[in-house]
Structure formats: structure tokens, C-alpha cells
Design an enzyme around this catalytic site. Sequence first.
Site, PDB file in Angstrom:
ATOM      1  N   ILE A  69      79.409  80.999  62.158  1.00  0.00           N
ATOM      2  CA  ILE A  69      78.295  80.952  61.223  1.00  0.00           C
ATOM      3  C   ILE A  69      77.091  81.691  61.806  1.00  0.00           C
ATOM      4  O   ILE A  69      76.468  81.244  62.769  1.00  0.00           O
ATOM      5  CB  ILE A  69      77.919  79.494  60.890  1.00  0.00           C
ATOM      6  CG1 ILE A  69      79.165  78.732  60.394  1.00  0.00           C
ATOM      7  CG2 ILE A  69      76.796  79.468  59.874  1.00  0.00           C
ATOM      8  CD1 ILE A  69      79.867  79.357  59.197  1.00  0.00           C
TER       9      ILE A  69
ATOM     10  N   GLU B 280      83.568  89.887  56.922  1.00  0.00           N
ATOM     11  CA  GLU B 280      83.611  90.252  55.494  1.00  0.00           C
ATOM     12  C   GLU B 280      85.005  90.713  55.076  1.00  0.00           C
ATOM     13  O   GLU B 280      85.150  91.583  54.222  1.00  0.00           O
ATOM     14  CB  GLU B 280      82.568  91.332  55.173  1.00  0.00           C
ATOM     15  CG  GLU B 280      81.143  90.848  55.217  1.00  0.00           C
ATOM     16  CD  GLU B 280      80.781  89.868  54.117  1.00  0.00           C
ATOM     17  OE1 GLU B 280      81.510  89.815  53.113  1.00  0.00           O
ATOM     18  OE2 GLU B 280      79.778  89.147  54.274  1.00  0.00           O
TER      19      GLU B 280
ATOM     20  N   THR C  84      83.539  80.034  56.331  1.00  0.00           N
ATOM     21  CA  THR C  84      84.693  80.088  57.226  1.00  0.00           C
ATOM     22  C   THR C  84      84.872  78.780  57.989  1.00  0.00           C
ATOM     23  O   THR C  84      83.901  78.157  58.427  1.00  0.00           O
ATOM     24  CB  THR C  84      84.529  81.249  58.213  1.00  0.00           C
ATOM     25  OG1 THR C  84      84.383  82.466  57.478  1.00  0.00           O
ATOM     26  CG2 THR C  84      85.731  81.362  59.131  1.00  0.00           C
TER      27      THR C  84
ATOM     28  N   GLY D 179      80.826 109.618  80.114  1.00  0.00           N
ATOM     29  CA  GLY D 179      81.630 109.489  81.320  1.00  0.00           C
ATOM     30  C   GLY D 179      81.435 108.125  81.961  1.00  0.00           C
ATOM     31  O   GLY D 179      81.273 107.106  81.280  1.00  0.00           O
TER      32      GLY D 179
ATOM     33  N   PRO E 191      87.610  76.630  61.024  1.00  0.00           N
ATOM     34  CA  PRO E 191      88.438  76.962  62.184  1.00  0.00           C
ATOM     35  C   PRO E 191      89.866  77.373  61.833  1.00  0.00           C
ATOM     36  O   PRO E 191      90.450  78.219  62.525  1.00  0.00           O
ATOM     37  CB  PRO E 191      88.422  75.662  63.008  1.00  0.00           C
ATOM     38  CG  PRO E 191      87.134  75.010  62.649  1.00  0.00           C
ATOM     39  CD  PRO E 191      86.913  75.329  61.198  1.00  0.00           C
TER      40      PRO E 191
END
Length: 380
Positions: free
Chosen positions: A157, A363, A123, A339, A125
Site C-alpha cells: 500500500i 497496475e 491488494t 561502466g 497478501p
Amino acid sequence: MQLNEEQRLIQDTARRFAQTEILPNIKQWEKTGAPPELMLKLGQAGLMGICVGPEWGGAGADFVSYVVAMEEISAADGGIANLMAANNSPVMAALRDHGTEAQKQRFFPAMTRGEMIGTFLLTEPHTGSDASAILTRATRATSGGDNFVLNGQKQFITAGRRAGVAMIIAVTDPGAGKRGISAFLTPTDNPGYKVLREEAKLGHRTNDTCAIGLEDMVVPASDMLGEEGRGLGIALANLSVGRIGVAAQAVGGARAAYEAALAYAQEREAFGKPIFEHQAVAFRLADMATRIEAGRRMYLHAAQVLVSGAESLKEASMAKLFATDMAEKVASDALQIFGGNGYLEDYPVAKILRDVRVYRIYEGTNDIQKLVISRALARA
């Protein structure tokens, strides 16, 4: 499905490890991150190379064993489960399927022992789901020698700082489109590997998630994983594997939230009796248990399809979509049962809700899963 003896053994091993080695320390590790010693213990337990052969120090087990172990570790902590996942798949899976004998000898023993952690640099930016749009470049060195020089930036990463070896996806031929992308498997002690930033995250605080810069990083051609131009295929080949693993992680997180809520409902009293005896709470727990069981059966079915050798992309996407949506719903319902106490970090469900939220993102986002499923339906 019924697990076989080996699968149950690995499941039991992972469950014991989660309960004895992770859960007692989790509050501290939320602040400091999981220590390196934990990776060694995971390796000693056989959980860092579950699907790698015994000749390399792995357990030599099947993929179903891996995902049931993933559920158990995730039930203790999502961040540690993700460290284990990054090492097992895609890094070790890609090395097993595409690595040379020399690469396997170099990396497998240390990785299965937990001495060296793998990380996956895909991946960037500007791109997430569109992996073919990466900009990181690997060009042939002009200074002599059979080397590549890598430049680019990677984002989100897992184990980017602590990893000892990185699987890096980079463009080697900009004019060849998807066929111009290659994979490299190389140590992170290279001076061109820079940790630009360690992210402060909503959840998964026990692992490090980093932005990584590759600055004139010289990598020998012998560190290329598979053939040149086949990197995108290698990266995407493990989509089903990764998505089924995330579904298992989600089921583990949901199960932890449900078990905490069930115990609390049996102890907490309101209007003179345990709140479990109030139908509103009991029915909510019944729905939670049903959703968890459905999610587990979906990821196990997808794993069986994958192990059979059949196309499993649709089943993997369905399992990931359902289980991750389910996990957020179950964790939120668990918080509701607690709660006001559920909103406090003194109780476990706030942390679990923080951890499970990311499963709908990595993923492949759940919107992408719907796209994959719809395309599969159209082909059918």
C-alpha cells in the site's frame, strides 16, 4: 501530438518543481523518505488535484496534463511521483466520479492542498492481479447504528503510513461474487487502521509502502463510496487511467537515465576522445532516445483515446507494456555507458534502475498486460 497551452503550462510547472524542489534533496530523502512539507508544496503547485475542478481547489485540467506532469515528477524521483499518483488517481478520480457532495466537501480541499494524502487499499497478501479474490470483509455492525465493521489485511500500500484518507475495497456480500464488493473512503486515524509493517524496498525509497491491517475497524455507512456492491467496478474503472500514468512514470525515469548517460558520454574520455564519439556508445544512445520517444507517443496516444471517451484499455495496456519494458532497458543501457561508475550509488543511474523496475509489476504486471491486449485483439 502537440500539447496545448494549458498542458504545456502544467508540464513546465511540474518540470520546474522537479528540478528545484525534488532533485536537490533526493539523496537525503532516499534515506529518510520525502517530508510532509513536500506534499504541501506539491499542493501549492497545483499538482495534487490536477483533474479536480477549481471549486474544490484543483487545477481543473485534463488527463493529458496529468500524465505529462507525471513524467516530469518521475524524471526527478519515482517514489514521489507514485505518492502524487496515488492521491490523484485512483483516490481523487474515484471521489470525483462516485463521491457524494458531502464526501467531496469533506476530503477534496485538504487533498488538493496536500494536507491530506490518499491511499488505495486493494491488494492483499494472497492476491494481486485477481482483485475479485479479496478476503477483506465489511459486515454490518450488530451493536446498533448504521456502521460497517472491516477486517482484513492489505499489502503493498503506497502511502499507507502517511495517508490521511484510505479508499478501501472490501467484501460486503460474500455470496454475491464480484457484485458483493464495495468501496469505502474513510480517514486513517480510525483506531482499527493498523500499519503492520513498512516495507524495505529495492526502489521508490522516498515513499512508504506498507502492510495494513484492518482490525474491527468501524466505518459509518456514509463513508461508502458509490453504491453497495459496486466497489470492484469502481476499483477497476481506473485501470486505463492508472496504466497510462505508469507508462508516463516509466518514460520519465527512462528520460532521466538517458540524459545522465548522454552528459556522461560527452564528458568521459577513452582512447583520446569523449566516449560519445565511439560508435558503440553513440548508437546505444540513439536507440535509447528512440525508445523513449516511442514510449512517450504511446502514452500520449492512449491518454487522448481515454479523453475522447472511447474504449482505451488496449491502448493503455500497450503503452504500459512497452514503456515499462523500455524503461528498464534504457536504465540498464545507461548504467552500461557509465561502466563501473554506473554501479556506484554516487552516480544517478543505479538509483534510477532500482526505481523503474517496479513499473513492470504494479497496475497489473506486464504478463497481465499481454493478456489484456491479446483478448482485445481476439474481440477485434
